[in-house]
Design a protein around this motif. Structure first.
Motif, mmCIF file in Angstrom:
data_model
loop_
_atom_site.group_PDB
_atom_site.id
_atom_site.type_symbol
_atom_site.label_atom_id
_atom_site.label_comp_id
_atom_site.label_asym_id
_atom_site.label_seq_id
_atom_site.Cartn_x
_atom_site.Cartn_y
_atom_site.Cartn_z
ATOM 1 N N SER A 10 32.605 39.956 39.121
ATOM 2 C CA SER A 10 32.127 39.544 40.750
ATOM 3 C C SER A 10 33.028 39.388 40.928
ATOM 4 O O SER A 10 33.805 37.594 41.342
ATOM 5 N N VAL A 11 34.151 39.980 42.074
ATOM 6 C CA VAL A 11 34.935 39.183 43.325
ATOM 7 C C VAL A 11 34.485 38.602 44.328
ATOM 8 O O VAL A 11 34.697 37.515 45.542
ATOM 9 N N GLU A 12 32.824 38.668 44.689
ATOM 10 C CA GLU A 12 32.543 37.738 45.462
ATOM 11 C C GLU A 12 32.316 36.238 44.754
ATOM 12 O O GLU A 12 32.108 34.687 45.841
ATOM 13 N N ASN A 13 32.155 35.847 43.788
ATOM 14 C CA ASN A 13 33.010 34.614 43.284
ATOM 15 C C ASN A 13 33.863 34.119 43.280
ATOM 16 O O ASN A 13 35.336 34.201 43.000
ATOM 17 N N SER A 14 33.958 32.924 44.126
ATOM 18 C CA SER A 14 35.412 32.433 44.633
ATOM 19 C C SER A 14 36.329 31.698 43.621
ATOM 20 O O SER A 14 37.498 32.105 43.181
ATOM 21 N N ARG A 15 35.842 31.591 42.908
ATOM 22 C CA ARG A 15 36.472 31.417 41.073
ATOM 23 C C ARG A 15 37.246 32.266 40.570
ATOM 24 O O ARG A 15 38.428 32.575 39.620
ATOM 25 N N ASN A 16 36.404 33.484 40.326
ATOM 26 C CA ASN A 16 36.869 34.642 39.786
ATOM 27 C C ASN A 16 38.471 35.021 40.255
ATOM 28 O O ASN A 16 38.990 35.662 40.189
ATOM 29 N N LYS A 17 38.375 35.477 42.063
ATOM 30 C CA LYS A 17 38.870 35.558 43.108
ATOM 31 C C LYS A 17 40.208 34.838 42.956
ATOM 32 O O LYS A 17 41.712 35.773 42.679
ATOM 33 N N ALA A 18 40.304 33.609 42.631
ATOM 34 C CA ALA A 18 41.295 32.692 42.607
ATOM 35 C C ALA A 18 41.368 32.898 40.759
ATOM 36 O O ALA A 18 43.372 32.717 40.668
ATOM 37 N N ILE A 19 41.091 33.389 39.864
ATOM 38 C CA ILE A 19 41.611 33.595 38.128
ATOM 39 C C ILE A 19 42.167 34.795 38.502
ATOM 40 O O ILE A 19 42.931 35.054 38.028
ATOM 41 N N LEU A 20 41.871 35.669 39.641
ATOM 42 C CA LEU A 20 42.645 37.434 39.272
ATOM 43 C C LEU A 20 43.873 36.942 40.365
ATOM 44 O O LEU A 20 44.767 37.541 40.131
ATOM 45 N N THR A 55 45.571 44.795 30.821
ATOM 46 C CA THR A 55 44.911 43.696 30.615
ATOM 47 C C THR A 55 43.882 43.919 31.105
ATOM 48 O O THR A 55 43.232 43.998 32.268
ATOM 49 N N LEU A 56 42.729 43.504 30.108
ATOM 50 C CA LEU A 56 41.161 43.737 30.602
ATOM 51 C C LEU A 56 40.725 41.930 31.315
ATOM 52 O O LEU A 56 40.939 41.259 29.756
ATOM 53 N N VAL A 57 39.756 41.661 32.220
ATOM 54 C CA VAL A 57 39.776 40.546 32.119
ATOM 55 C C VAL A 57 38.171 40.542 33.033
ATOM 56 O O VAL A 57 37.258 41.577 33.012
ATOM 57 N N VAL A 58 37.076 40.147 31.416
ATOM 58 C CA VAL A 58 35.949 40.121 31.763
ATOM 59 C C VAL A 58 35.674 38.704 31.488
ATOM 60 O O VAL A 58 35.729 38.216 31.556
ATOM 61 N N PRO A 59 33.664 38.634 32.439
ATOM 62 C CA PRO A 59 32.821 37.320 32.255
ATOM 63 C C PRO A 59 32.615 37.906 31.076
ATOM 64 O O PRO A 59 32.641 38.096 30.004
ATOM 65 N N CYS A 60 31.741 35.823 30.229
ATOM 66 C CA CYS A 60 30.917 36.212 29.103
ATOM 67 C C CYS A 60 30.027 36.281 29.509
ATOM 68 O O CYS A 60 29.332 36.529 31.112
ATOM 69 N N GLY A 61 28.916 37.409 28.762
ATOM 70 C CA GLY A 61 27.739 38.209 28.571
ATOM 71 C C GLY A 61 26.939 36.973 29.590
ATOM 72 O O GLY A 61 26.119 37.659 30.177
ATOM 73 N N GLY A 62 26.843 35.982 29.320
ATOM 74 C CA GLY A 62 25.962 35.225 29.715
ATOM 75 C C GLY A 62 26.276 33.833 28.960
ATOM 76 O O GLY A 62 26.771 34.013 28.448
#
Length: 136
Positions: A10-20, A55-62
């Protein structure tokens, strides 16, 4: 090398955006040509032919889950030329079963014929910079 970073974050999350952004900048600093696409919005519309490394980047399922999004399998099945391509499996840690999620992601990639030569559970933004230097 032409590298595709296909993410399911989710790119609304600033952490995820910074990681990418860190992943992309680190790979570019190694001399690679990098394209970042979202698996949710661009997953059905891209051509994997032009990329030599995916490269695939995924989050944890929960918090207590290691399941992958069904969209990941759909996008991988949609690709035509994954057999024999090298790739990396990266999981952004957010729960207890990030290692199991990474194992499931590698299995999904290998099921489509990809060769996973690098895998990592990304802990934070600084760790993403280190992981980005190792892809490619």
């Amino acid at each position: 090398m032409n590298i595709l970073i296909l993410h399911f974050l989710s790119v609304e999350n600033s952490r995820n955006k910074a990681i990418l952004k860190q992943l992309e900048q680190s790979a570019v600093s190694n001399g690679h040509c990098v394209t970042v696409l979202s698996g949710f919005t661009d997953g059905d519309n891209f051509s994997d032919v032009q990329y030599s490394y995916i490269t695939l980047v995924v989050p944890c399922g929960g918090v207590f889950s290691s399941k992958l999004s069904p969209k990941i399998g759909e996008v991988l099945a949609h690709c035509r030329t994954l057999t024999g391509k090298k790739g990396a499996a990266l999981v952004v840690k957010s729960g207890f079963f990030a290692d199991k999620t990474c194992k499931n992601l590698m299995h999904a990639m290998e099921k489509e014929g990809m060769i996973v030569d690098y895998f990592e559970v990304i802990q934070n933004i600084d760790h993403a910079a280190v992981a980005g230097k190792k892809i490619g």
